[in-house]
Structure formats: C-alpha cells, structure tokens
Design an enzyme around this catalytic site. Structure first.
Site, mmCIF file in Angstrom:
data_model
loop_
_atom_site.group_PDB
_atom_site.id
_atom_site.type_symbol
_atom_site.label_atom_id
_atom_site.label_comp_id
_atom_site.label_asym_id
_atom_site.label_seq_id
_atom_site.Cartn_x
_atom_site.Cartn_y
_atom_site.Cartn_z
ATOM 1 N N HIS A 46 -71.404 57.593 -91.346
ATOM 2 C CA HIS A 46 -71.997 58.039 -90.268
ATOM 3 C C HIS A 46 -72.161 59.782 -90.813
ATOM 4 O O HIS A 46 -71.086 60.347 -91.152
ATOM 5 C CB HIS A 46 -71.237 58.060 -89.013
ATOM 6 C CG HIS A 46 -71.517 58.883 -87.890
ATOM 7 N ND1 HIS A 46 -72.509 58.142 -86.966
ATOM 8 C CD2 HIS A 46 -71.568 60.087 -87.308
ATOM 9 C CE1 HIS A 46 -72.654 59.013 -85.956
ATOM 10 N NE2 HIS A 46 -72.135 60.266 -86.196
ATOM 11 N N MET A 75 -77.882 66.044 -84.523
ATOM 12 C CA MET A 75 -77.372 67.011 -83.249
ATOM 13 C C MET A 75 -78.519 68.440 -83.391
ATOM 14 O O MET A 75 -77.927 69.331 -83.830
ATOM 15 C CB MET A 75 -76.162 67.511 -83.085
ATOM 16 C CG MET A 75 -75.308 66.014 -82.466
ATOM 17 S SD MET A 75 -73.657 66.194 -82.906
ATOM 18 C CE MET A 75 -73.656 65.521 -84.778
ATOM 19 N N ASP A 116 -68.833 57.103 -80.050
ATOM 20 C CA ASP A 116 -68.799 58.393 -81.313
ATOM 21 C C ASP A 116 -67.990 59.374 -80.606
ATOM 22 O O ASP A 116 -68.528 60.052 -79.764
ATOM 23 C CB ASP A 116 -70.114 58.954 -81.806
ATOM 24 C CG ASP A 116 -70.251 59.957 -82.754
ATOM 25 O OD1 ASP A 116 -68.958 60.416 -83.224
ATOM 26 O OD2 ASP A 116 -71.264 60.455 -83.051
HETATM 27 C C1 DX5 Z 1 -69.151 64.912 -82.883
HETATM 28 C C2 DX5 Z 1 -69.519 64.005 -83.759
HETATM 29 C C3 DX5 Z 1 -68.620 63.085 -84.198
HETATM 30 C C4 DX5 Z 1 -67.292 63.307 -84.579
HETATM 31 C C5 DX5 Z 1 -66.333 62.196 -84.317
HETATM 32 O O1 DX5 Z 1 -70.101 65.746 -82.326
HETATM 33 O O2 DX5 Z 1 -70.807 63.115 -83.496
HETATM 34 O O3 DX5 Z 1 -69.268 61.927 -85.220
HETATM 35 O O4 DX5 Z 1 -67.362 63.729 -86.023
HETATM 36 O O5 DX5 Z 1 -65.242 62.689 -84.888
HETATM 37 P P1 DX5 Z 1 -63.627 61.970 -84.226
HETATM 38 O O6 DX5 Z 1 -63.506 60.671 -84.652
HETATM 39 O O7 DX5 Z 1 -62.706 62.952 -85.013
HETATM 40 O O8 DX5 Z 1 -63.703 62.359 -82.832
HETATM 41 ZN ZN ZN Z 2 -71.707 61.469 -84.659
#
Ligand code: DX5
Ligand code: ZN
Length: 232
Positions: free
Chosen positions: A46, A81, A185
């Site tokens: 990812h 994003m 996520d």
């Molecule tokens: C947040 C991202 C995630 C994030 C998840 O905006 O989309 O993919 O990196 O990270 P963890 O698992 O650390 O919450």
């Molecule tokens: Zn993500």
C-alpha cells in the site's frame, strides 16, 4: 460499457490479505523491509500519496512508486489523498501502479475517473473519509474492484482506530459482490483487524503495527492469523 470488477492483485486472491503501508517503513532500509513483508505473506503493498491540500501532510510521489516498481513485481496499490485525482492517475499508472484508490470526496466525476483507470488497465479502488457516508458510494459501487474504508482521518500514520466505522464497513460489505474487496486503513492491529474482519473487511492496510515492530515477519503473520481467526 461497465466492466465486471476483478481482483487486480494475483497475490491476494481469497481470504484475508495484509497490505503493509510503506509510509511507515524505514526508508533507509526500504528494500529489506519490503522483502520481509512479502516473505511474510503480505498480499499487496500500500502506497500513501498525500498532496498537502486534500490532507494536511505531504508524502511521496510517482518517483517513489517507480523505484519500488523496479525493485519488486509485487502488486502496488496506490492510495491517492489528493485534490485532483484526474491529474495524478496517469502519472501513477506510468510509474507502475497496479491499482489506484481515489477519494470520493475529491472526485468531480467518479464515473469518468473509473473509466480512465480501466482504460489504463489498472485496478480501481474508491475510498471515503470517516465523515463521509457510505451512501455516497452507491452510484458507482458496482463499478469498482475494491472499496477502502478509512478507519482514521487520512493524513497521518500511527493514529487510533475509530470503532464507529464498523457499521460503515458492514453496510458496504453487504453491497459488494463476491469478486470485490473491502479494505480498511488506519489504526489496524491484531485487535482491530478482528473487528474489521468480523464486519466484512478482507484487506487490511497496516503501517505502524508492522514497521514499528521489532519483528516484521511476525507482525504480518499476527495480523493475518487474527483476521483468519475472526472469520473461521
Ligand atoms: C493514513 C494512511 C494510512 C496509514 C496507516 O492517511 O492512509 O495508510 O499509513 O497507518 P497506520 O497503520 O500506522 O495507522
Ligand atoms: Zn492509505
């Protein structure tokens, strides 16, 4: 003509699939850590792209995806994003993404974006922020390969899972066909992975829980086992 959703990730065919978020990896040892998560059974990598506008943070760009693409054949799911997904999808397609997951909140014309991703031969994912209702996906839900439910406010790794997203996960799971995947996520760990799996998710993005661990191999396997235990 609508195209039947398909799974763009051959390494992530059936059952729970772990998707390590490279945002959390140690960039000075990225290759080693990517090899470790793949060896541990991660189905897909990812990649979080942040533009500093759609979310208040910056991360990597197409150049990063290109370098990872040269390093591994493993599927790359690029979570964009960004305010202008239409502008960026071609750049990430050229860089070697296998699938792109865009935010419904940023899409002026989601059907057009989906058609463009199909033309480019990419898997199609759509995602939504915690404050966005599941119903916003209904007009296009049959056209995507996967839905990603954000279980934290997008922008940063290492945040706390939002349990109030579980109802949204269930509602979306009920609308998906068999070949479509449901990802979560944000704040995923061996406990929250179980809650999400029990609500119908089958792809689990995890950053800190994997890469901040002393043992990456065990961290991936622990998540996988927790997800399996929740549905068996
Ligand atoms: C947040 C991202 C995630 C994030 C998840 O905006 O989309 O993919 O990196 O990270 P963890 O698992 O650390 O919450
Ligand atoms: Zn993500």
């Amino acid at each position: 003509m609508p195209r039947t959703p398909h799974n763009p990730w051959p390494t992530c065919q059936a059952g729970p699939c772990i998707a390590p978020s490279l945002l959390a990896c140690d960039f000075s040892r990225a290759g080693q850590q990517i090899e470790a998560v793949i060896a541990a059974g991660a189905g897909v990598l990812h990649v979080d792209i942040m533009d500093g506008h759609f979310v208040p943070n910056l991360s990597m760009g197409p150049g990063f995806v290109q370098k990872i693409r040269r390093f591994t054949d493993h599927p790359l799911d690029v979570h964009i994003m960004v305010d202008d997904p239409a502008y960026y999808i071609e750049r990430f397609a050229d860089a070697g993404a296998d699938s792109i997951t865009f935010h419904i909140e940023a899409a002026d014309n989601p059907a057009e974006l989906i058609a463009r991703l199909r033309q480019l031969g990419l898997g199609v994912g759509v995602t939504l922020k915690p404050g966005t209702k599941a119903e916003s996906l209904w007009p296009i839900i049959d056209e995507v390969d996967m839905v990603l439910v954000m279980t934290v406010e997008p922008g940063y790794g290492g945040q706390k899972f939002m349990p109030e997203m579980l109802d949204k996960i269930s509602a979306i799971a009920q609308r998906l066909g068999e070949s479509q995947r449901l990802q979560v996520d944000g704040g995923i760990n061996p406990e929250t992975v179980k809650l999400c799996a029990a609500s119908g998710a089958d792809v689990f993005v995890a950053g800190e829980n994997i890469f901040a661990s002393d043992d990456i191999d065990q961290a991936v396997k622990r998540l996988q086992q927790a997800a399996i235990s929740a549905v068996s």
